[in-house]
Every structure is written in structure tokens, then in C-alpha cells.
Scaffold this active site. Structure first.
Site, PDB file in Angstrom:
ATOM      1  N   MET A   1      11.332  -3.643  -2.517  1.00  0.00           N
ATOM      2  CA  MET A   1      12.491  -3.121  -3.256  1.00  0.00           C
ATOM      3  C   MET A   1      13.747  -3.146  -2.364  1.00  0.00           C
ATOM      4  SD  MET A   1      11.150  -2.405  -6.236  1.00  0.00           S
ATOM      5  CE  MET A   1      12.179  -1.199  -7.090  1.00  0.00           C
ATOM      6  N   GLN A  52       9.039   2.075   5.203  1.00  0.00           N
ATOM      7  CA  GLN A  52       8.395   0.761   5.101  1.00  0.00           C
ATOM      8  C   GLN A  52       9.028  -0.144   6.151  1.00  0.00           C
ATOM      9  OE1 GLN A  52       7.293  -2.518   1.642  1.00  0.00           O
ATOM     10  NE2 GLN A  52       8.598  -0.791   1.151  1.00  0.00           N
ATOM     11  N   CYS A  82       5.826  -8.746   1.421  1.00  0.00           N
ATOM     12  CA  CYS A  82       7.071  -9.347   0.949  1.00  0.00           C
ATOM     13  C   CYS A  82       7.071 -10.857   1.203  1.00  0.00           C
ATOM     14  CB  CYS A  82       8.265  -8.701   1.650  1.00  0.00           C
ATOM     15  SG  CYS A  82       9.848  -9.336   1.061  1.00  0.00           S
ATOM     16  N   LYS A 121       0.762  -2.293   3.581  1.00  0.00           N
ATOM     17  CA  LYS A 121       0.898  -2.813   2.220  1.00  0.00           C
ATOM     18  C   LYS A 121       0.764  -4.325   2.293  1.00  0.00           C
ATOM     19  CE  LYS A 121       3.805  -2.736  -1.916  1.00  0.00           C
ATOM     20  NZ  LYS A 121       3.733  -4.179  -2.226  1.00  0.00           N
ATOM     21  N   HIS A 153      -1.106  -5.176  -3.347  1.00  0.00           N
ATOM     22  CA  HIS A 153      -0.504  -5.810  -4.519  1.00  0.00           C
ATOM     23  C   HIS A 153      -1.518  -6.824  -5.038  1.00  0.00           C
ATOM     24  CE1 HIS A 153       3.382  -7.644  -6.407  1.00  0.00           C
ATOM     25  NE2 HIS A 153       2.320  -7.847  -7.179  1.00  0.00           N
ATOM     26  N   ASN A 193      -1.278  -1.954  -6.587  1.00  0.00           N
ATOM     27  CA  ASN A 193       0.107  -2.190  -6.983  1.00  0.00           C
ATOM     28  C   ASN A 193       0.156  -3.494  -7.781  1.00  0.00           C
ATOM     29  OD1 ASN A 193       2.888  -3.688  -5.428  1.00  0.00           O
ATOM     30  ND2 ASN A 193       3.084  -2.048  -6.899  1.00  0.00           N
ATOM     31  N   GLY A 194       1.127  -3.576  -8.690  1.00  0.00           N
ATOM     32  CA  GLY A 194       1.337  -4.821  -9.406  1.00  0.00           C
ATOM     33  C   GLY A 194       1.086  -4.723 -10.903  1.00  0.00           C
ATOM     34  N   GLY A 195       2.139  -4.864 -11.703  1.00  0.00           N
ATOM     35  CA  GLY A 195       1.996  -4.934 -13.146  1.00  0.00           C
ATOM     36  C   GLY A 195       1.582  -3.653 -13.833  1.00  0.00           C
ATOM     37  N   ARG A 216       8.949  -1.687  -9.850  1.00  0.00           N
ATOM     38  CA  ARG A 216      10.005  -2.090 -10.780  1.00  0.00           C
ATOM     39  C   ARG A 216      10.011  -1.270 -12.066  1.00  0.00           C
ATOM     40  NH1 ARG A 216       8.830  -7.889 -11.866  1.00  0.00           N
ATOM     41  NH2 ARG A 216       6.788  -7.363 -11.027  1.00  0.00           N
TER      42      ARG A 216
END
Length: 325
Positions: A1, A52, A82, A121, A153, A193-195, A216
């Protein structure tokens, strides 16, 4: 982010949930060591808050983590997820999944300086490293270095051929791989994490793993956090109202502007407060049109809220007239 979850954003999100763990945007070791600004600033209200950190040099990572602990952060998280080019070129982020020994060395070096946790992460894979065995090996080696919590993720990252934006959507989600990771490493804390877009989905995931990270969706629909303390943490229902948020954020804006901040740098984070509500589009439009002007009132949110209330009253009158007819 990156450029999104700054301290103003985190202050806003903390108003909505007392217990949700908040993460900073990724900050690199280079920025902390050589940057001219204060990249570790935060509001005391943000706790629990996690730094982070991006980097791959164990000595620099340990130095920056020590600074973060001295500043009062509750945890330091190593970003190994990332996929942006500038991250890859700096030898940190998702490309480090191919270098688990380096990540483990960073964990060891950081934990030798800290009493707060060091977490990681990561993705489920990168490029052609796209099988469970590769993920398992990564986690095993980094866990040997002392990491006890992995936030995964559930998409791999294509470092060749996809943009960072495409890497958020195009690689398919594989939640089962994260579940399998928890089964193999039951002694570790594994978060997913994710969706994930609803708290109902979060509760389903929590039947198989230890934690859920939302990014998000929370940014675009932040009021979802107002139900977290009751639905996830079991507290009695006592959600803050959107009106209360407007009043508290207005007071925060006045305080921060007095210290040199700009109204829009804060107000941009609350664009989604009325997502899915009557007047939500009017709220976003008013803030976008008036918040980016030269002389912005510190009562910007109050003025926008007045527009929302007017739109909601109009909608109620329209519905009432339909019922009468």
C-alpha cells in the site's frame, strides 16, 4: 500500500476498530538511514501498529528495526511480497522469495536487536517457483531463523511480464496452498491475504488459519472495519457512526493543519467512508472537487457531510412519494 496507508490513513482506520492491527506502507532501509524526512512518524492512537520494512542487508535491517522499536512500534514486518520494479531492482520485496537464506539472516540479525516480534509477508511463489514445495522450503528456512508469523498473499508474483497492478489481480488465488502451509507448520502463526472482501469471508478463512489481512477493500470501503471488533473479536456491538467519524476526523484535520499538514493529504483517505450508501457518490465528488483547491477549509468533511445528508433526505422523500402513489 505504498503512498496509501500513511499515518493519516491509519489514524482514520483506528477510529473504526480498536483491535485491528494496522500496517504502515512499506518503508525501505535506505529511506530510514539516508532520507531527509521522518519516515517512521505515527500517531499514538494507531497502536497496535506494525512497521513494514523493505530491505535485504541484515545489518541495515537490524539497525532500522532497532530504531522502529525505540520509536514504539509494536512489530516489524519484512516485505517479501511487493513485486514492483523499483523494489526488485533494490533486491527486496517478492524477489527475496528466491533467497530464503538472506531473509532468514535478516530475521536473525533483527531479532538479536529486538524484543518485539519480527514477521514476514510473502507470496505463495514467484515466476517459475510456483509449487507448494518451494513455498514450504521458504517458510521452513525463514522459520529456522526465528520468524513465527507469516502473512501470505495467496497469489504468486510474476516479476517478469506483469505490472504491480496486474500482479494484484491476474495470478489466480490459491487459498488451499496457504491452508496446507498451516497444516504443515502448525506451530507457526499463518495469516492469509488476497481477494478477501467481506468479514464473512474472513471468518471462513479463520476456520483454517490464524489471521486475515485486508488491504484494498478496506481502503475503498473503510467502514467495513466498524464491524471487526464485534464480528471478529467478539466485543459487544458498539460501532462508531459515520457521523462520529466525520466529526472526529474534522478535529484531527484542524490539529494537523495547525502543525503544517494539508487538508487534502488527510481527506483523500476518507473518500470511501460512504461507500454503498445514499449520497456516497456526492461525498466523493465534493471532496475531490473542493479538497484539491488552493485554500481548503478545515471543515471540508463537514461541508461534504451536509451534502450527503441533503441527498439522503431527498432519497427518503422520493421513496415516500412512491409509496403514497
Amino acid at each position: 500500500m505504498l503512498d496509501w496507508t500513511d499515518r493519516h490513513c491509519r489514524y482514520f482506520l483506528r477510529l473504526l476498530s480498536k483491535h485491528t492491527v494496522l500496517y504502515t506502507e512499506m518503508v525501505t532501509t535506505g529511506a530510514i538511514i539516508h532520507g531527509k524526512g521522518d519516515y517512521l512518524g505515527y500517531n499514538n492512537e494507531e497502536h497496535p501498529v506494525v512497521l513494514q520494512l523493505g530491505g535485504s542487508d541484515p545489518k541495515a535491517m537490524a539497525h532500522c528495526a532497532s530504531i522502529a522499536q525505540d520509536r514504539g512500534y509494536d512489530e516489524v514486518n519484512i516485505n517479501v511480497g511487493c513485486p514492483s520494479d523499483r523494489v526488485k531492482n533494490g533486491s527486496f520485496g517478492a524477489c527475496l522469495m528466491a533467497m530464503p537464506d538472506t531473509v532468514a539472516e535478516c530475521v536473525v540479525a533483527m531479532q538479536s536487536e529486538l524484543t518485539i516480534p519480527v514477521t514476514v509477508k510473502c507470496r505463495i511463489g514467484i515466476d517459475d517457483m510456483d509449487d507448494y514445495e518451494g513455498l514450504s522450503r521458504f517458510v521452513s528456512l525463514v522459520a529456522e531463523g526465528g520468524c513465527e508469523h507469516f502473512i501470505v498473499h495467496a497469489r504468486k508474483a510474476w516479476l517478469q511480464g506483469l505490472s504491480p497492478k496486474e500482479n494484484r489481480d491476474i495470478p489466480p488465488l490459491n487459498y488451499q496452498r496457504v491452508y496446507d502451509l498451516k497444516k504443515e507448520f502448525s506451530q507457526l502463526k499463518i495469516s492469509i491475504n488476497g481477494g478477501i472482501n467481506t468479514l464473512e469471508d474472513s471468518n471462513k478463512h479463520l476456520q483454517s488459519i490464524d489471521g486475515v489481512m485486508m488491504g484494498r477493500e478496506v481502503y475503498s470501503n473503510p467502514y467495513i472495519l466498524s464491524k471487526v471488533d464485534s464480528l471478529i473479536y467478539g466485543e459487544s456491538e458498539n460501532a462508531i457512526s459515520r457521523e462520529q467519524v466525520v466529526l472526529l476526523m474534522t478535529a484531527y484535520i484542524k490539529e494537523q493543519v495547525a502543525q503544517g499538514s494539508r487538508v487534502w493529504h488527510i481527506a483523500r483517505h476518507v473518500l470511501g467512508l460512504f461507500q454503498g450508501q445514499a449520497g456516497g457518490r456526492i461525498w466523493r465528488r465534493y471532496l475531490s472537487q473542493h479538497g484539491t483547491q488552493k485554500d481548503v477549509s478545515t471543515d471540508l468533511l463537514l461541508h461534504a457531510y451536509e451534502e450527503v445528508l441533503a441527498a439522503q433526505a431527498k432519497a427518503r422523500d422520493f421513496q415516500a412519494s412512491k409509496i403514497e402513489s
